[in-house]
Design a protein around this motif. Structure first.
Motif: not given
Length: 426
Positions: A118, A198, A201-202
């Motif tokens: 990620l 992103l 999600r990280l």
């Protein structure tokens, strides 16, 4: 004549006998009248001493704690080592149980790889934005050139020098370039949303990694404080699931004693607690005294009373969870109180004073019991008819009544009252 004599002779004999009896009776000596002696009972007494004393209440309690720790497995794993046994005393940060770390490492590696992936995607998205920004400048320049080409073909058509096909091609090139600029601008506009997704999600991947690292940290179970182990539920080589209890322990300083306070004393003790008065108790543990203090009462009561929760003032090391104790709770101190032997009180509240060699019964208020400093238990009583120095009968006489004559054993100041007889049972 002879027959008359035979009849008179017995009568004469009878008369002579009666006369002799009368003579003997009239001349006999008079006996002295018997002397009546009153019974006097030999007894023991104590001198009354007025003091300010607190009656004690005997309670029965149980050691418990609100801080019983049950250490559980943080994840499915095998038990690598067990370092304690039931009943062991442990110190803070001491190792209790170890789980096999090999059950945790692969999942941590997967989480780290996902995190790296990620992070690379986020870096790529930022590079893409920079590329789109630069490409947009060039796309706009190309669009401007395409528009110039359309205008040029339009002038040529006006002058009848250009071909209609060339104008169409120029307009088509302008439209395609405008579409390219629009796509590039849309890509730049979507960049914050893509980057935010992103980064979310990280963050999720980082949280997952932190969770796995915490599970690994908790694979080594340590004591959070000084305490006593109450149970070990696993052994080396066991396979445990997440949440399975491994070991339980409690902190010594969090021990307390729960004892039932009878309903008759509930109002008195609650009033003392509200007033901030210290209510101290003593329990015998292992032949030594342990101090306690009434800290609070339970929030629920029943007709028999309410539970009192006692804080341990002394060293709790001799106590164990669930241990039963007998407590002596000191109630509010009362002035002008007399400590007498239990045998000195008759019925529900009557004792006898010794005055002028006789008993004088008085009614007293029984306050309760108390263990004195010198040892032994006494009954605490009060009465305005008792003064310091009065002699209190301590020999229990079943026939004790007002006015009974007594002799005090060992008291030279008590005048003898006759022939003394020992008290029954002595």
């Amino acid at each position: 004549m002879r027959s008359t004599f035979k009849i008179a002779l017995p009568l004469l004999i009878i008369a002579a006998g009666i006369g002799a009896f009368a003579l003997l009776k009239s001349t006999r000596p008079e006996p002295e009248p018997p002397t009546v002696h009153e019974r006097v009972w030999r007894v023991e007494v104590e001198r009354a001493e007025a003091r300010r004393l607190a009656p004690e209440l005997e309670l029965y309690g149980r050691v418990e704690t609100s801080d019983l720790l049950k250490a559980a497995a943080s994840a499915p794993a095998w038990v690598a080592a067990v370092a304690v046994r039931d009943g062991d005393r442990v110190t803070a940060d001491e190792v209790l149980v170890r789980l096999d770390e090999r059950d945790f490492r692969p999942r941590i590696a997967q989480a780290e790889a996902r995190l790296a992936e990620l992070e690379a995607e986020i870096a790529s998205e930022r590079n893409r934005r920079e590329t789109d920004r630069r490409a947009l400048e060039q796309e706009r320049q190309l669009l401007a050139i395409a528009r110039d080409g359309v205008q040029r073909q339009q002038r040529l058509m006006t002058q009848k020098l250009g071909a209609e096909q060339a104008l169409d091609e120029a307009e088509q090139a302008e439209a395609m370039q405008a579409l390219a600029v629009s796509n590039r601008e849309m890509g730049l506009a979507d960049h914050p949303s893509r980057l935010q997704a992103l980064e979310a999600r990280l963050a999720d991947a980082r949280a997952r990694l932190d969770e796995l690292l915490l599970e690994l940290e908790r694979a080594t179970v340590r004591a959070p404080y000084d305490g006593v182990v109450t149970g070990v539920e696993v052994t080396e080589g066991d396979q445990v699931a997440e949440g399975d209890v491994l070991v339980s322990l409690y902190a010594l300083e969090r021990l307390e004693v729960r004892a039932r306070i009878p309903a008759a004393y509930q109002a008195e003790l609650l009033a003392a607690l509200r007033a901030g008065e210290p209510l101290m108790a003593v329990a015998e543990v292992g032949g030594a005294s342990l101090g306690l203090a009434l800290d609070r009462v339970a929030g629920e009561a029943d007709p028999s009373g309410v539970d009192g929760l006692f804080r341990i003032v002394g060293d709790p090391a001799r106590l164990r969870l669930g241990q039963l104790l007998t407590l002596r709770l000191a109630r509010q101190a009362r002035p002008e109180t007399f400590a007498v032997p239990f045998r000195a009180v008759y019925g529900n509240g009557r004792l006898y004073l010794v005055r002028d060699g006789r008993l004088a019964g008085i009614d007293v208020e029984v306050l309760g019991e108390r263990r004195l400093e010198g040892g032994g238990e006494r009954l605490l009583v009060r009465s305005p008819r008792i003064a310091s120095g009065d002699r209190i009968l301590t020999t229990h006489l079943p026939n004790a009544v007002d006015g009974l004559a007594i002799e005090v054993v060992g008291d030279a100041g008590e005048p003898p009252g006759g022939v003394a007889e020992p008290a029954p049972g002595r």
